[in-house]
Design a protein around this motif. Structure first.
Motif, PDB file in Angstrom:
ATOM      1  N   LYS A   1      48.736  35.514  40.880  1.00 50.35           N
ATOM      2  CA  LYS A   1      49.004  36.820  40.267  1.00 50.35           C
ATOM      3  C   LYS A   1      48.057  37.153  39.112  1.00 50.35           C
ATOM      4  O   LYS A   1      47.656  38.309  38.938  1.00 50.35           O
ATOM      5  CB  LYS A   1      50.447  36.858  39.749  1.00 50.35           C
ATOM      6  N   TYR A   2      47.700  36.138  38.316  1.00 53.99           N
ATOM      7  CA  TYR A   2      47.058  36.440  37.037  1.00 53.99           C
ATOM      8  C   TYR A   2      45.612  35.941  36.924  1.00 53.99           C
ATOM      9  O   TYR A   2      45.019  36.035  35.860  1.00 53.99           O
ATOM     10  CB  TYR A   2      47.881  35.836  35.901  1.00 53.99           C
ATOM     11  N   ILE A   3      45.052  35.397  37.997  1.00 50.37           N
ATOM     12  CA  ILE A   3      43.626  35.049  38.025  1.00 50.37           C
ATOM     13  C   ILE A   3      42.953  35.988  39.017  1.00 50.37           C
ATOM     14  O   ILE A   3      43.035  35.785  40.242  1.00 50.37           O
ATOM     15  CB  ILE A   3      43.413  33.573  38.397  1.00 50.37           C
ATOM     16  N   LEU A   4      42.309  37.026  38.503  1.00 51.42           N
ATOM     17  CA  LEU A   4      41.688  38.063  39.326  1.00 51.42           C
ATOM     18  C   LEU A   4      40.190  38.060  39.047  1.00 51.42           C
ATOM     19  O   LEU A   4      39.767  38.418  37.943  1.00 51.42           O
ATOM     20  CB  LEU A   4      42.287  39.431  39.013  1.00 51.42           C
ATOM     21  N   PRO A   5      39.357  37.653  40.011  1.00 53.55           N
ATOM     22  CA  PRO A   5      37.906  37.641  39.803  1.00 53.55           C
ATOM     23  C   PRO A   5      37.383  39.028  39.447  1.00 53.55           C
ATOM     24  O   PRO A   5      37.748  40.034  40.072  1.00 53.55           O
ATOM     25  CB  PRO A   5      37.351  37.167  41.151  1.00 53.55           C
ATOM     26  N   GLY A   6      36.554  39.091  38.426  1.00 52.64           N
ATOM     27  CA  GLY A   6      35.988  40.349  37.969  1.00 52.64           C
ATOM     28  C   GLY A   6      36.887  41.131  37.026  1.00 52.64           C
ATOM     29  O   GLY A   6      36.441  42.115  36.426  1.00 52.64           O
ATOM     30  N   THR A   7      38.145  40.715  36.907  1.00 48.31           N
ATOM     31  CA  THR A   7      39.080  41.423  36.020  1.00 48.31           C
ATOM     32  C   THR A   7      39.557  40.527  34.884  1.00 48.31           C
ATOM     33  O   THR A   7      39.589  40.946  33.720  1.00 48.31           O
ATOM     34  CB  THR A   7      40.293  41.927  36.819  1.00 48.31           C
ATOM     35  N   THR A   8      39.944  39.314  35.213  1.00 46.83           N
ATOM     36  CA  THR A   8      40.408  38.378  34.197  1.00 46.83           C
ATOM     37  C   THR A   8      39.496  37.157  34.192  1.00 46.83           C
ATOM     38  O   THR A   8      38.544  37.055  34.976  1.00 46.83           O
ATOM     39  CB  THR A   8      41.854  37.938  34.485  1.00 46.83           C
ATOM     40  N   ALA A   9      39.807  36.235  33.312  1.00 45.49           N
ATOM     41  CA  ALA A   9      39.075  34.969  33.285  1.00 45.49           C
ATOM     42  C   ALA A   9      39.420  34.162  34.528  1.00 45.49           C
ATOM     43  O   ALA A   9      40.363  34.477  35.274  1.00 45.49           O
ATOM     44  CB  ALA A   9      39.426  34.203  32.015  1.00 45.49           C
ATOM     45  N   ASP A  10      38.642  33.114  34.748  1.00 45.44           N
ATOM     46  CA  ASP A  10      38.881  32.288  35.936  1.00 45.44           C
ATOM     47  C   ASP A  10      39.984  31.268  35.713  1.00 45.44           C
ATOM     48  O   ASP A  10      40.109  30.305  36.474  1.00 45.44           O
ATOM     49  CB  ASP A  10      37.590  31.578  36.343  1.00 45.44           C
ATOM     50  N   SER A  11      40.801  31.447  34.692  1.00 52.89           N
ATOM     51  CA  SER A  11      41.913  30.545  34.410  1.00 52.89           C
ATOM     52  C   SER A  11      43.043  31.326  33.763  1.00 52.89           C
ATOM     53  O   SER A  11      42.860  32.464  33.302  1.00 52.89           O
ATOM     54  CB  SER A  11      41.467  29.397  33.497  1.00 52.89           C
ATOM     55  N   ALA A  12      44.230  30.692  33.730  1.00 50.35           N
ATOM     56  CA  ALA A  12      45.409  31.300  33.115  1.00 50.35           C
ATOM     57  C   ALA A  12      46.218  30.191  32.453  1.00 50.35           C
ATOM     58  O   ALA A  12      45.962  28.997  32.648  1.00 50.35           O
ATOM     59  CB  ALA A  12      46.247  32.044  34.145  1.00 50.35           C
TER      60      ALA A  12
END
Length: 355
Positions: free
Chosen positions: A213-224
């Motif tokens: 849900k919370y690791i989105l390539p190009g939108t968020t970091a590559d980790s949560a």
């Protein structure tokens, strides 16, 4: 015979009269006692004994009075000390009463906390509130958002807005309390294995959901981050389930507790400060160049002012020369002597002087 009672009565009457006469007869006078020296000595001793007894009684009365005064003083002192002790006792009882009230309040809060933790939704809200308090205490308001909606439409408990890299980081609060309680309350090996399996499943489910849900390539970091609002659950996980921690790391989901979350946020704050310094470096360099230009301009103007000042000094010097010449000529004119015939003696023409 009828005369016998009369005789007897008469005889009885005579006897009574005789007895009365004997009783009423005056007693003979007692012989006069002669004075005895032994009686006088005994009387003196008795008087001395009475005086001594009176002195002893007076001393006894005085001692009894002093003893009574000492007893009264002692009783008064004891009463004062007893009153002071009672006052201190009342103060201590008041402190104990206040502590008891606090304990009662704490017990009520513990009951309320147990009620909160017994409900899954309330437990989730508890974790979110604890996470929000930690983030607000460390980071500036511009670098986080609670219940942020991602482009995918999913809502995350907290989104740390960081520059690239690494980019925005999502944080989700999870509290697998039921699995942890089952693990702690297991009585035998079979119950322990079932509880371990339940705990493992709960952690893996949360890690997978966060990664999706919370690791989105190009939108968020590559980790949560997965936030566990319990140090006990976090310790149990790292002590007895290191394989779950490794699996979460491979999925780029980092599990944190309140303590490690505080350390992570402190590190992020330091990184943000460094990034801001780098972003402002070109601004600082531009301001320094402008400052140098202002200094050079100021130096030119000071040089021009110095030239004007030097020229003014030269002009003043030339003026002084001219005034000296005028003064000398005035003195020559004043020294001219007129002849008696009214002829003026011509003066020699002065040499032409420059200026």
């Amino acid at each position: 015979m009828p005369e016998m009672p009369l005789v007897l009565s008469a005889l009885a009457l005579l006897g009574v009269v005789a007895i009365l006469i004997l009783l009423l007869r005056p007693k003979p006078a007692a012989p006069v006692a002669l004075p005895d020296p032994r009686i006088d000595a005994l009387s003196g001793q008795l008087q001395q004994l009475a005086a001594h007894q009176a002195g002893s009684q007076e001393a006894m009365d005085r001692r009894l009075t002093e003893f009574g005064n000492r007893v009264a003083d002692r009783l008064q002192q004891s009463s004062h000390e007893a009153g002071k002790s009672l006052s201190e006792l009342k103060e201590r009882l008041a402190v104990i009463d206040e502590a008891q009230k606090k304990l009662d309040g704490l017990a009520g809060q513990m009951v309320g906390l147990q009620d909160i933790l017994s409900n899954k939704q309330s437990r989730g809200a508890f974790g979110e509130i604890q996470l929000a308090d930690l983030v607000r205490d460390v980071l500036p308001a511009a670098n986080y958002e609670f219940q942020a909606t991602l482009p995918s439409g999913k809502r995350v408990d907290c989104l740390l807005r960081l520059p690239n890299p690494p980019g925005s980081i999502g944080i989700d609060a999870k509290f697998p309390l039921e699995a942890y309680r089952s693990l702690r309350e297991a009585k035998d090996d079979i119950a322990t294995k079932l509880a371990q399996r339940e705990f493992t499943t709960a952690i893996r489910t949360h890690v997978k959901a966060i990664a999706e849900k919370y690791i989105l390539p190009g939108t968020t970091a590559d980790s949560a981050l997965m936030f566990l609002p319990s140090e006990a659950v976090y310790a149990e996980l790292h002590s007895n389930f290191p394989n779950l921690v490794e699996e979460a790391g491979r999925a780029k989901v980092w599990i944190v507790s309140p303590t490690t979350m505080m350390a992570t946020l402190t590190t992020i704050r330091a990184v943000l400060r460094d990034v801001n310094m780098r972003e402002q470096a070109h601004v600082i360099q531009t301001k320094v160049r402008e400052l140098l230009q202002d200094i050079n301009r100021l130096d030119d103007r000071v040089e021009k002012l110095q030239n004007h000042f030097n020229q003014a000094n030269e002009d003043v010097r030339q003026i002084r020369i001219s005034t000296d010449k005028v003064t000398k000529r005035a003195e020559q004119i004043e020294s001219v002597e007129l002849e008696d015939q009214g002829k003026v003696t011509p003066l020699p023409l002065p040499e032409r002087m420059p200026g």
